[in-house]
Design a protein around this motif. Structure first.
Motif, PDB file in Angstrom:
ATOM      1  N   ASP A 116     -53.244  46.405  57.709  1.00 25.19           N
ATOM      2  CA  ASP A 116     -52.399  45.539  56.887  1.00 25.19           C
ATOM      3  C   ASP A 116     -51.447  46.262  55.942  1.00 25.19           C
ATOM      4  N   SER A 117     -51.372  47.591  55.981  1.00 24.88           N
ATOM      5  CA  SER A 117     -50.487  48.235  55.021  1.00 24.88           C
ATOM      6  C   SER A 117     -49.956  49.562  55.542  1.00 24.88           C
ATOM      7  N   LEU A 118     -48.828  49.959  54.971  1.00 24.74           N
ATOM      8  CA  LEU A 118     -48.193  51.239  55.266  1.00 24.74           C
ATOM      9  C   LEU A 118     -48.041  52.026  53.971  1.00 24.74           C
ATOM     10  N   ASN A 119     -47.895  53.321  54.092  1.00 27.99           N
ATOM     11  CA  ASN A 119     -47.449  54.120  52.963  1.00 27.99           C
ATOM     12  C   ASN A 119     -46.142  53.532  52.433  1.00 27.99           C
ATOM     13  N   VAL A 120     -45.986  53.502  51.111  1.00 25.99           N
ATOM     14  CA  VAL A 120     -44.811  52.846  50.525  1.00 25.99           C
ATOM     15  C   VAL A 120     -43.510  53.505  50.976  1.00 25.99           C
ATOM     16  N   ALA A 121     -43.545  54.810  51.219  1.00 23.22           N
ATOM     17  CA  ALA A 121     -42.338  55.485  51.683  1.00 23.22           C
ATOM     18  C   ALA A 121     -41.957  55.013  53.089  1.00 23.22           C
ATOM     19  N   ALA A 122     -42.958  54.896  53.970  1.00 27.50           N
ATOM     20  CA  ALA A 122     -42.687  54.400  55.325  1.00 27.50           C
ATOM     21  C   ALA A 122     -42.215  52.952  55.290  1.00 27.50           C
ATOM     22  N   ALA A 123     -42.859  52.146  54.449  1.00 32.48           N
ATOM     23  CA  ALA A 123     -42.449  50.747  54.318  1.00 32.48           C
ATOM     24  C   ALA A 123     -41.022  50.633  53.805  1.00 32.48           C
ATOM     25  N   SER A 124     -40.655  51.514  52.879  1.00 32.88           N
ATOM     26  CA  SER A 124     -39.288  51.466  52.350  1.00 32.88           C
ATOM     27  C   SER A 124     -38.268  51.766  53.438  1.00 32.88           C
ATOM     28  N   ALA A 125     -38.602  52.685  54.340  1.00 31.85           N
ATOM     29  CA  ALA A 125     -37.672  53.020  55.416  1.00 31.85           C
ATOM     30  C   ALA A 125     -37.442  51.819  56.331  1.00 31.85           C
ATOM     31  N   ILE A 126     -38.507  51.136  56.692  1.00 31.05           N
ATOM     32  CA  ILE A 126     -38.382  49.959  57.562  1.00 31.05           C
ATOM     33  C   ILE A 126     -37.569  48.865  56.876  1.00 31.05           C
TER      34      ILE A 126
ATOM     35  N   ALA B  33     -40.901  51.911  33.689  1.00 37.05           N
ATOM     36  CA  ALA B  33     -41.347  53.031  32.866  1.00 37.05           C
ATOM     37  C   ALA B  33     -42.577  53.735  33.412  1.00 37.05           C
ATOM     38  N   THR B  34     -43.300  53.112  34.349  1.00 36.57           N
ATOM     39  CA  THR B  34     -44.497  53.738  34.907  1.00 36.57           C
ATOM     40  C   THR B  34     -44.198  54.609  36.125  1.00 36.57           C
ATOM     41  N   CYS B  35     -42.970  54.645  36.562  1.00 34.26           N
ATOM     42  CA  CYS B  35     -42.605  55.487  37.709  1.00 34.26           C
ATOM     43  C   CYS B  35     -42.506  56.953  37.293  1.00 34.26           C
ATOM     44  N   CYS B  36     -42.741  57.832  38.248  1.00 38.38           N
ATOM     45  CA  CYS B  36     -42.578  59.257  37.985  1.00 38.38           C
ATOM     46  C   CYS B  36     -41.097  59.640  38.022  1.00 38.38           C
ATOM     47  N   ASP B  37     -40.819  60.862  37.653  1.00 39.76           N
ATOM     48  CA  ASP B  37     -39.457  61.350  37.470  1.00 39.76           C
ATOM     49  C   ASP B  37     -38.825  61.731  38.814  1.00 39.76           C
ATOM     50  N   PRO B  38     -37.713  61.105  39.200  1.00 34.24           N
ATOM     51  CA  PRO B  38     -37.060  61.488  40.464  1.00 34.24           C
ATOM     52  C   PRO B  38     -36.417  62.869  40.407  1.00 34.24           C
ATOM     53  N   LEU B  39     -36.245  63.427  39.195  1.00 40.49           N
ATOM     54  CA  LEU B  39     -35.681  64.764  39.058  1.00 40.49           C
ATOM     55  C   LEU B  39     -36.754  65.832  38.862  1.00 40.49           C
ATOM     56  N   TYR B  40     -38.010  65.478  39.073  1.00 43.27           N
ATOM     57  CA  TYR B  40     -39.067  66.471  39.158  1.00 43.27           C
ATOM     58  C   TYR B  40     -38.780  67.349  40.377  1.00 43.27           C
ATOM     59  N   ARG B  41     -39.050  68.635  40.276  1.00 47.19           N
ATOM     60  CA  ARG B  41     -38.638  69.577  41.326  1.00 47.19           C
ATOM     61  C   ARG B  41     -39.120  69.154  42.716  1.00 47.19           C
ATOM     62  N   LYS B  42     -40.386  68.753  42.828  1.00 50.16           N
ATOM     63  CA  LYS B  42     -40.914  68.363  44.137  1.00 50.16           C
ATOM     64  C   LYS B  42     -40.250  67.092  44.654  1.00 50.16           C
ATOM     65  N   ALA B  43     -39.987  66.133  43.762  1.00 51.41           N
ATOM     66  CA  ALA B  43     -39.332  64.898  44.185  1.00 51.41           C
ATOM     67  C   ALA B  43     -37.935  65.184  44.720  1.00 51.41           C
ATOM     68  N   ILE B  44     -37.205  66.061  44.052  1.00 49.50           N
ATOM     69  CA  ILE B  44     -35.866  66.429  44.532  1.00 49.50           C
ATOM     70  C   ILE B  44     -35.963  67.085  45.901  1.00 49.50           C
ATOM     71  N   ARG B  45     -36.934  68.006  46.048  1.00 47.24           N
ATOM     72  CA  ARG B  45     -37.083  68.725  47.311  1.00 47.24           C
ATOM     73  C   ARG B  45     -37.439  67.769  48.457  1.00 47.24           C
TER      74      ARG B  45
ATOM     75  N   ASN C 275     -46.254  58.821  42.556  1.00 47.84           N
ATOM     76  CA  ASN C 275     -46.419  59.984  43.422  1.00 47.84           C
ATOM     77  C   ASN C 275     -45.052  60.582  43.731  1.00 47.84           C
ATOM     78  N   HIS C 276     -44.885  61.889  43.475  1.00 53.23           N
ATOM     79  CA  HIS C 276     -43.572  62.503  43.639  1.00 53.23           C
ATOM     80  C   HIS C 276     -43.143  62.596  45.099  1.00 53.23           C
ATOM     81  N   ASP C 277     -44.100  62.730  46.017  1.00 52.03           N
ATOM     82  CA  ASP C 277     -43.738  62.716  47.445  1.00 52.03           C
ATOM     83  C   ASP C 277     -43.163  61.357  47.830  1.00 52.03           C
ATOM     84  N   ASN C 278     -43.814  60.284  47.377  1.00 52.45           N
ATOM     85  CA  ASN C 278     -43.302  58.946  47.672  1.00 52.45           C
ATOM     86  C   ASN C 278     -41.944  58.718  47.021  1.00 52.45           C
ATOM     87  N   MET C 279     -41.810  59.147  45.773  1.00 42.52           N
ATOM     88  CA  MET C 279     -40.530  58.974  45.081  1.00 42.52           C
ATOM     89  C   MET C 279     -39.417  59.699  45.832  1.00 42.52           C
ATOM     90  N   GLY C 280     -39.653  60.943  46.213  1.00 43.91           N
ATOM     91  CA  GLY C 280     -38.636  61.688  46.942  1.00 43.91           C
ATOM     92  C   GLY C 280     -38.303  61.054  48.277  1.00 43.91           C
TER      93      GLY C 280
END
Length: 275
Positions: A256-266, A162-174, A139-144
């Motif tokens: 029992d779970s968080l969004n991966v982006a929120a979990a990464s911040a913690i 190799a299964t991750c999305c592109d961090p240089l996709y426009r939305k991921a950068i934004r 998910n590009h939102d999570n990647m960004g």
């Protein structure tokens, strides 16, 4: 199309025809988001453009700016290479170039350059490096967001399978607010190979999982640390979890779970040098 302004960062070039070949790289942006740009990427917005120039990790080919946004970009454009083409157009022309309404009105084309192998990137990291390892983040939102968190908490690199999305996709950068242009990253193929490599390089390795054996508050950072994050829902593969020390973020009973982006911040805050 004539130059109508000269400044310390070079010529400002007026574009009046959306099919002008000089802005061909900006045509039909959303369609090209899907089919790829053959070694290029699009950076969008003033803050992202400033990071692109300030970080200096990627070469910039040109900038396309809405005419009424140009004056506010003067300090940002001073950071660009002197010969960088800066194209300016009306809102109508920019919308016809992009294929949709570009309300931000600030775009740049960057060059990806040669892809750096994970081994080469790891060899450049400092003794006390913090590395984020991503598996299956599609998910590009999570990647960004993960890149934004990595930058905020001082991670030195991001490694992606190799299964991750592109961090240089426009939305991921934004979504990353330009952090994807600042934090070094590399891809890897085999998870077993990367865990073995990180082990040889002296990295402690923690896998974040809702079923982790250790509460993250009790997990002590090693000098060099790799933090693994997996996809939403399925999480990290069992084969990988079985090889690594697992940590969990304790939550209220019945949840029992968080969004991966929120979990990464913690997790990154906890393991950062300031955490």
């Amino acid at each position: 199309m004539t130059n109508f302004r000269r400044s310390r960062h070079g010529d400002i070039i007026r574009i009046d025809d959306p099919r002008d070949p000089r802005v061909a790289a900006y045509l039909d942006i959303r369609e090209r988001d899907l089919v790829g740009r053959h070694g290029r990427f699009v950076a969008e917005g003033k803050v992202v453009l400033d990071v692109l120039f300030s970080a200096g990790r990627f070469a910039v080919e040109s900038v396309l700016v809405l005419e009424n946004r140009l004056a506010g970009l003067e300090s940002t454009l001073r950071k660009a290479a002197p010969a960088l083409p800066v194209y300016v157009a009306s809102g109508e022309i920019i919308d016809r170039i992009a294929g949709f309404h570009m309300h931000r009105g600030i775009l740049a084309i960057g060059s990806r350059g040669a892809e750096q192998p994970a081994e080469s990137l790891l060899a450049t990291l400092p003794a006390g490096a913090l590395v984020v390892v991503l598996v299956g983040i599609a998910n590009h939102d999570n990647m960004g967001s993960i890149f934004r968190n990595a930058a905020a908490f001082g991670a030195d690199a991001v490694l992606m399978d190799a299964t991750c999305c592109d961090p240089l996709y426009r939305k991921a950068i934004r979504v990353s607010v330009g952090a994807a242009l600042k934090v070094p990253f590399a891809s890897f193929g085999d998870a077993g190979h990367i865990t073995a490599l990180l082990d040889r390089l002296g990295f402690g390795q923690f896998a974040l999982s809702p079923r982790g054996e250790t509460d993250i508050r009790d997990a002590q950072r090693t000098d060099r640390l790799a933090l693994y994050l997996g996809t939403e829902g399925e999480g990290l593969p069992e084969a990988l979890l079985s090889r690594l020390r697992t940590v969990r973020i304790a939550m209220a009973q019945g949840f029992d779970s968080l969004n991966v982006a929120a979990a990464s911040a913690i997790a990154l805050h906890h393991f950062s040098r300031g955490g």
